[in-house]
Design a protein around this motif. Structure first.
Motif, PDB file in Angstrom:
ATOM      1  N   GLN A 218       0.738  -1.553   0.241  1.00 31.71           N
ATOM      2  CA  GLN A 218      -0.067   0.044  -0.117  1.00 31.71           C
ATOM      3  C   GLN A 218       0.981   1.552  -0.095  1.00 31.71           C
ATOM      4  O   GLN A 218       2.069   1.059   1.018  1.00 31.71           O
ATOM      5  N   VAL A 219      -0.153   2.195  -0.690  1.00 29.96           N
ATOM      6  CA  VAL A 219       1.235   3.747  -1.124  1.00 29.96           C
ATOM      7  C   VAL A 219       0.303   4.733   0.199  1.00 29.96           C
ATOM      8  O   VAL A 219      -0.455   4.554  -0.141  1.00 29.96           O
ATOM      9  N   ARG A 220       1.441   5.780   0.432  1.00 29.02           N
ATOM     10  CA  ARG A 220       1.396   6.659   1.300  1.00 29.02           C
ATOM     11  C   ARG A 220       2.296   7.616   0.480  1.00 29.02           C
ATOM     12  O   ARG A 220       3.142   7.646   0.344  1.00 29.02           O
ATOM     13  N   ASP A 221       1.725   8.778   0.847  1.00 28.39           N
ATOM     14  CA  ASP A 221       2.281   9.744   0.400  1.00 28.39           C
ATOM     15  C   ASP A 221       2.695  11.111   1.545  1.00 28.39           C
ATOM     16  O   ASP A 221       2.189  11.351   2.110  1.00 28.39           O
ATOM     17  N   TRP A 222       3.948  10.923   2.065  1.00 24.03           N
ATOM     18  CA  TRP A 222       4.378  11.401   3.560  1.00 24.03           C
ATOM     19  C   TRP A 222       4.788  12.838   3.377  1.00 24.03           C
ATOM     20  O   TRP A 222       5.329  13.062   2.781  1.00 24.03           O
ATOM     21  N   LEU A 223       4.045  13.905   4.420  1.00 27.64           N
ATOM     22  CA  LEU A 223       4.497  14.276   5.179  1.00 27.64           C
ATOM     23  C   LEU A 223       5.036  14.921   5.942  1.00 27.64           C
ATOM     24  O   LEU A 223       4.613  14.729   7.365  1.00 27.64           O
ATOM     25  N   HIS A 224       5.617  15.470   6.025  1.00 26.07           N
ATOM     26  CA  HIS A 224       6.937  15.744   7.417  1.00 26.07           C
ATOM     27  C   HIS A 224       6.003  16.717   7.991  1.00 26.07           C
ATOM     28  O   HIS A 224       5.062  17.689   7.444  1.00 26.07           O
ATOM     29  N   VAL A 225       5.505  16.564   9.392  1.00 24.70           N
ATOM     30  CA  VAL A 225       4.877  17.842  10.564  1.00 24.70           C
ATOM     31  C   VAL A 225       4.452  18.860  10.011  1.00 24.70           C
ATOM     32  O   VAL A 225       4.175  20.253   9.954  1.00 24.70           O
ATOM     33  N   GLU A 226       5.731  19.454  10.100  1.00 22.14           N
ATOM     34  CA  GLU A 226       6.457  20.291  10.393  1.00 22.14           C
ATOM     35  C   GLU A 226       5.166  21.354   8.544  1.00 22.14           C
ATOM     36  O   GLU A 226       5.796  22.473   8.694  1.00 22.14           O
ATOM     37  N   ASP A 227       6.407  20.850   8.335  1.00 23.83           N
ATOM     38  CA  ASP A 227       5.827  21.067   6.848  1.00 23.83           C
ATOM     39  C   ASP A 227       3.818  21.321   6.112  1.00 23.83           C
ATOM     40  O   ASP A 227       3.852  22.065   5.356  1.00 23.83           O
ATOM     41  N   LEU A 305      -0.380  29.783  -2.797  1.00 26.75           N
ATOM     42  CA  LEU A 305      -0.013  30.303  -1.520  1.00 26.75           C
ATOM     43  C   LEU A 305       2.049  30.336  -1.885  1.00 26.75           C
ATOM     44  O   LEU A 305       1.932  30.541   0.176  1.00 26.75           O
ATOM     45  N   GLY A 306       2.712  29.904  -2.383  1.00 25.03           N
ATOM     46  CA  GLY A 306       3.884  30.275  -2.225  1.00 25.03           C
ATOM     47  C   GLY A 306       4.638  29.522  -1.036  1.00 25.03           C
ATOM     48  O   GLY A 306       5.604  29.384  -1.128  1.00 25.03           O
ATOM     49  N   TRP A 307       4.307  27.822  -1.206  1.00 25.80           N
ATOM     50  CA  TRP A 307       4.299  27.077  -0.049  1.00 25.80           C
ATOM     51  C   TRP A 307       5.204  25.893  -0.730  1.00 25.80           C
ATOM     52  O   TRP A 307       4.686  25.203  -2.318  1.00 25.80           O
ATOM     53  N   GLN A 308       6.065  25.097  -0.209  1.00 27.51           N
ATOM     54  CA  GLN A 308       6.744  24.396  -0.997  1.00 27.51           C
ATOM     55  C   GLN A 308       7.087  23.331   1.045  1.00 27.51           C
ATOM     56  O   GLN A 308       7.865  23.861   1.665  1.00 27.51           O
ATOM     57  N   PRO A 309       7.236  22.101   0.888  1.00 21.10           N
ATOM     58  CA  PRO A 309       7.638  21.425   1.602  1.00 21.10           C
ATOM     59  C   PRO A 309       8.935  21.465   1.402  1.00 21.10           C
ATOM     60  O   PRO A 309       9.701  21.217   0.756  1.00 21.10           O
ATOM     61  N   ARG A 310       9.482  21.149   3.060  1.00 24.31           N
ATOM     62  CA  ARG A 310      11.307  21.368   3.180  1.00 24.31           C
ATOM     63  C   ARG A 310      11.941  20.171   3.890  1.00 24.31           C
ATOM     64  O   ARG A 310      12.672  19.813   3.632  1.00 24.31           O
ATOM     65  N   HIS A 311      11.189  19.196   3.995  1.00 25.25           N
ATOM     66  CA  HIS A 311      11.363  18.124   3.779  1.00 25.25           C
ATOM     67  C   HIS A 311      11.058  16.421   3.006  1.00 25.25           C
ATOM     68  O   HIS A 311       9.523  16.903   2.855  1.00 25.25           O
ATOM     69  N   ASP A 312      12.357  15.697   2.925  1.00 24.39           N
ATOM     70  CA  ASP A 312      11.651  14.347   2.233  1.00 24.39           C
ATOM     71  C   ASP A 312      12.178  13.399   3.477  1.00 24.39           C
ATOM     72  O   ASP A 312      12.609  13.357   4.389  1.00 24.39           O
ATOM     73  N   LEU A 313      11.688  12.289   3.178  1.00 28.69           N
ATOM     74  CA  LEU A 313      10.764  11.158   3.938  1.00 28.69           C
ATOM     75  C   LEU A 313      12.637  10.547   4.563  1.00 28.69           C
ATOM     76  O   LEU A 313      12.709  10.510   5.564  1.00 28.69           O
ATOM     77  N   GLU A 314      13.167  10.242   3.529  1.00 31.00           N
ATOM     78  CA  GLU A 314      15.017   9.674   3.528  1.00 31.00           C
ATOM     79  C   GLU A 314      15.536  10.652   4.428  1.00 31.00           C
ATOM     80  O   GLU A 314      16.166   9.973   5.357  1.00 31.00           O
ATOM     81  N   GLY A 315      15.373  11.579   4.228  1.00 31.41           N
ATOM     82  CA  GLY A 315      16.435  12.546   4.940  1.00 31.41           C
ATOM     83  C   GLY A 315      16.451  12.367   5.797  1.00 31.41           C
ATOM     84  O   GLY A 315      17.164  13.079   7.149  1.00 31.41           O
ATOM     85  N   ALA A 316      14.576  12.917   6.443  1.00 33.96           N
ATOM     86  CA  ALA A 316      13.993  13.506   7.591  1.00 33.96           C
ATOM     87  C   ALA A 316      14.530  12.614   8.775  1.00 33.96           C
ATOM     88  O   ALA A 316      13.963  12.107   9.818  1.00 33.96           O
ATOM     89  N   LEU A 317      14.091  11.023   8.182  1.00 38.63           N
ATOM     90  CA  LEU A 317      13.882   9.703   8.883  1.00 38.63           C
ATOM     91  C   LEU A 317      14.600   9.552   9.756  1.00 38.63           C
ATOM     92  O   LEU A 317      14.876   9.100  11.194  1.00 38.63           O
ATOM     93  N   PRO A 318      16.039  10.391   9.740  1.00 42.02           N
ATOM     94  CA  PRO A 318      17.221   9.742  10.769  1.00 42.02           C
ATOM     95  C   PRO A 318      16.600   9.927  12.230  1.00 42.02           C
ATOM     96  O   PRO A 318      16.649   9.800  13.039  1.00 42.02           O
ATOM     97  N   SER A 319      16.502  12.023  11.764  1.00 37.43           N
ATOM     98  CA  SER A 319      15.968  12.518  13.468  1.00 37.43           C
ATOM     99  C   SER A 319      14.626  12.117  13.829  1.00 37.43           C
ATOM    100  O   SER A 319      14.542  12.429  15.303  1.00 37.43           O
ATOM    101  N   VAL A 320      13.833  11.830  12.713  1.00 35.86           N
ATOM    102  CA  VAL A 320      12.938  10.891  13.671  1.00 35.86           C
ATOM    103  C   VAL A 320      13.056  10.238  14.755  1.00 35.86           C
ATOM    104  O   VAL A 320      12.727   9.603  15.206  1.00 35.86           O
TER     105      VAL A 320
END
Ligand code: NAD
Ligand code: TYD
Length: 351
Positions: A218-227, A305-320
């Motif tokens: 199953q596939v989900r589109d993951w969004l960092h909560v800060e984004d 609204l000029g919004w962009q996500p700053r995180h991607d899952l692989e980059g963010a996972l170690p700190s999470v």
């Protein structure tokens, strides 16, 4: 002074949101949260203690309480997170989902409408909803947009869809200034450990089973909560009342790939040989009615609204992963149920 009502901010996304909004300064943040099993005052205790957030324990279905808060503060923004939020629980019993997500939303809408009839300025009701209202995508099908039809499949998503329709109707019929935000799966700190990512991290740390529903494809589109929270702040500042915005991390991943990734991050963090945590991966019975794929096209939000996500899952996972390791006592208190005594111990005298 500007006052914002933030419902459900002792939960995962709301807690992250008030943290970000408080750091930005400006409005007075008034939180209403019933502290259900998913609400944990520890998540925002520092903000409450130093006065950056004013906390009210209460139920959004409690009409006198809600109208009383509106009369007292004349809120100019409502950011509505409070909900029953877990699909598996909605399959076990839909009652609380219909009550909070549908009836509770109607109570808030009515209170806002009554208050804002006599108010000048530009008040706004921001309703936080989910991509799950749009149902399930086939592989290769285009991601959801603001124009996707509603096709909810679970009792949870059906209750959120009903709430979205109420918001739309109050806007259309009563002229209530409202925005609906439909976002994809969030991850990050303070997430209740019944959801995929914190559950897998904590189980891998403890050497427990990592239960994969069905084939795990199953596939989900993951969004960092800060984004997600920066998207909500952009809507509150510059969004058009009457609009829907979809929010996604542009990060579609299969569950099994995330679980393997988490297992290897935990091995690395704990200095264990590669493959140690992955040995605990177990395929278990699938969730009934399990949606196969969600994906979001957030082009409107980016463009308007000029919004962009700053995180991607692989980059963010170690700190999470590290956050859950460093906060394993927080998680242990949740898992033992001890966190529920926190409010009474800490705030009992003032409750
Ligand atoms: P959560 O379950 O972590 O927190 C929900 C909060 O609402 C808790 O603090 C709980 O005590 C409170 N609450 C529940 N019923 C209440 C009631 N009757 N009155 C007052 N407070 C009540 O949820 P979350 O993951 O932070 O999600 C927040 C919102 O975002 C929800 O509306 C959810 O549908 C939506 N959403 C979540 C995700 C996600 O990935 N977590 C994705 C899309 C949309
Ligand atoms: P979840 O975090 O419950 O979010 P949602 O169902 O709202 O997308 O689950 C994310 C995905 O992970 C979903 O496809 C179900 C799956 N899942 C498992 O495979 N095992 C688990 O133990 C859990 C909690 C979820």
């Amino acid at each position: 002074m500007s006052h914002w009502l933030v419902t459900g901010a002792a939960g995962f996304i709301g807690a992250n949101f008030v943290r970000l909004a408080a750091a930005a300064g400006g409005p007075r943040l008034v939180v209403l949260d019933a502290l259900t099993y998913a609400g944990n005052l520890e998540n925002i205790a520092d903000l409450v203690a130093d006065g950056r957030v004013e906390f009210h324990r209460g139920d959004i279905c409690d009409e006198p309480l809600v109208t009383g808060l509106f009369a007292r503060y004349r809120f100019d923004r409502v950011v509505h997170f409070a909900a029953e939020s877990h699909v598996d629980r909605s399959i076990l019993g839909a009652g609380p989902f219909v009550r909070t997500n549908v009836h509770g939303t109607a109570v808030l809408l009515d209170a806002a409408r009554a208050c804002w009839k006599a108010q000048t300025g530009d008040p706004l009701f921001l309703h936080v909803s989910t991509d799950e209202v749009f149902g399930s995508l086939e592989p290769g099908e285009a991601p959801f947009t603001e124009d996707s039809p509603y096709r909810p499949n679970s009792p949870y998503s059906a209750s959120k869809a009903a709430a979205d329709h109420l918001v739309r109707a109050w806007q259309h019929t009563h002229g209530l200034p409202a925005i609906i935000s439909n976002c994809s799966n969030n991850y990050g700190p303070w997430q209740f450990p019944e959801k995929l990512i914190p559950l897998m991290i904590l189980n891998a740390i403890d050497g427990r089973e990592l239960p994969v529903y069905g084939d795990g494809m199953q596939v989900r589109d993951w969004l960092h909560v800060e984004d997600h929270c920066t998207a909500l702040l952009a809507m509150l500042e510059r969004g058009q009342p009457g609009r829907t915005y979809v929010v996604g991390g542009n990060c579609e991943r299969a569950n099994i790939d995330i679980i393997r990734r988490i297992a290897s991050e935990v091995d690395a963090l704990l200095g264990k040989p590669a493959g140690s945590a992955a040995k605990f991966i177990r395929h278990v019975a699938d969730r009934p009615g399990h949606d196969r794929r969600y994906a979001m096209n957030a082009a409107v939000l980016r463009r308007e609204l000029g919004w962009q996500p700053r995180h991607d899952l692989e980059g963010a996972l170690p700190s999470v992963v590290r956050w859950y390791w460093e906060n394993r006592e927080w998680a242990a208190r949740i898992r033992s149920g001890a966190y529920r005594e926190y409010y009474e111990k800490q705030y009992g005298a003032r409750a």
